[in-house]
Enzyme design. Structure first.
Site, PDB file in Angstrom:
ATOM      1  N   LYS A 156       0.823  -1.209   0.000  1.00  0.00           N
ATOM      2  CA  LYS A 156       0.000   0.000   0.000  1.00  0.00           C
ATOM      3  C   LYS A 156       0.861   1.264   0.000  1.00  0.00           C
ATOM      4  CE  LYS A 156      -3.595  -2.527   2.488  1.00  0.00           C
ATOM      5  NZ  LYS A 156      -4.260  -2.748   3.794  1.00  0.00           N
ATOM      6  N   LEU A 157       2.114   1.115   0.314  1.00  0.00           N
ATOM      7  CA  LEU A 157       3.095   2.196   0.278  1.00  0.00           C
ATOM      8  C   LEU A 157       4.384   1.625  -0.286  1.00  0.00           C
ATOM      9  CD1 LEU A 157       4.039   5.111   1.149  1.00  0.00           C
ATOM     10  CD2 LEU A 157       4.722   4.057   3.323  1.00  0.00           C
TER      11      LEU A 157
END
EC number: 2.5.1.46
Length: 326
Positions: free
Chosen positions: A293-294
């Site tokens: 997600k990052l």
């Protein structure tokens, strides 16, 4: 210990910046104050300064698609105007939030005042005089549910005559069109044609009115359409960035879809949630890296503090850096 490990070189690198003492005068500007927070560094002061730096870099990069995610509680406070400013000034391309945001924005945007209160008021007494309490914010009963219901019923009647199926972002665009308050988040999004995504639209008064008035207006919500819009935005982006205030569905929906692009390139979290209980709200960016997600190379910071205090400082610092071209 590996042969190439040089303890003196490591010490020199770790001890690269000195903590500086600060003093404050009545004449200090917000630009100087945020700089001083960076000098003071400990403990969250340095994170406020770093958040300003990351946001400045993120918003100055024309190839970054930027999401603004926040929870509805802060919309009951004066931060509502600052959030509207960030949208109106073009710093973000999409909003991800909750139905609480929509309720508070409609209520206040249609002239229904919220009031200063106290955490220690007797809630049974408040209920007897028909006043809601949200922390230390007081909301007269008629200024919330009844105000939102009246506005939403009229909206649904008008748009139901146009067509029956609407995405949430389309509904909220129409709502923003009907609000004249310059501090309204929905009005600012309407003016900039920025989508407002609310995946949990039925968790509040606005969404409830869609259900209650379905039989009379025929208006239905197309939830999938907005998810496709987010996916299209993510896939079309060269890079992704997000300012995420609070946790819950608005935070997760933002970072969830960022997975489709291998994660965010920039992330600033402002939160009071802790990570030891394993909650999504308290999960740090380093955990988001494990989920994709990052990006591992992404620039990120967590500011553990009340957003009503820190967001104005962070935004102020960002604007100062932008003005300096730094």
């Amino acid at each position: 210990m590996p042969e190439e490990f040089n303890i003196e070189e490591l010490r020199s690198r770790l001890l690269g910046e000195v903590v500086r003492d600060i003093t404050i005068t009545p004449e200090i500007t917000i630009c100087e104050l945020v700089e001083k927070l960076g000098d003071a560094h400990g403990f969250m002061a340095g994170h406020v300064y770093r958040a300003s730096q990351i946001l400045n870099e993120m918003t100055r990069d024309s190839e970054v698609t930027r999401f603004l995610a926040f929870t509805g509680n802060i919309v009951s406070t004066g931060l509502r105007g600052l959030l509207a400013q960030l949208i109106r000034d073009g710093f973000f391309h999409a909003v991800v939030t909750t139905c609480g945001t929509i309720d508070h924005d409609i209520a206040r945007g249609t002239g229904h005042a919220y009031y200063k209160g106290d955490w220690m008021y007797d809630d049974a007494l408040l209920r007897s005089v028909e006043i809601h309490r949200l922390g230390n914010i007081l909301i007269p009963l008629e200024n919330y549910g009844l105000a939102v219901e009246k506005f939403t019923r009229k909206l649904l009647e008008e748009i139901g005559a146009i067509k029956k199926k609407w995405s949430v972002s389309e509904l909220l665009y129409e709502a923003g069109k009907r609000i004249s308050d310059k501090n309204s988040i929905l009005r600012a999004a309407y003016e900039k044609n920025i989508p407002v995504f609310v995946p949990g639209i039925f968790d509040g008064s606005f969404g409830s009115q869609i259900v209650f008035n379905h039989a009379s207006t025929g208006v239905e919500v197309d939830l999938i359409s907005d998810e496709k819009k987010i996916i299209d935005m993510v896939f079309a982006a060269k890079r992704l960035g997000a300012l995420i205030i609070g946790g819950g569905i608005s935070k997760h929906h933002t970072i969830w879809w960022a997975q489709m692009k291998d994660g965010l390139d920039y992330a600033v979290y402002i939160t009071t949630a802790v990570e030891y209980d394993g909650s999504l709200s308290g999960a740090q960016p380093r955990e988001a890296i494990s989920w994709g997600k990052l990006k591992p190379t992404g620039k990120h910071i967590v500011v553990y503090a009340d957003a009503t205090i820190t967001l104005p400082l962070i935004v102020g610092g960002m604007l100062c850096l932008a003005r300096k071209g730094g």
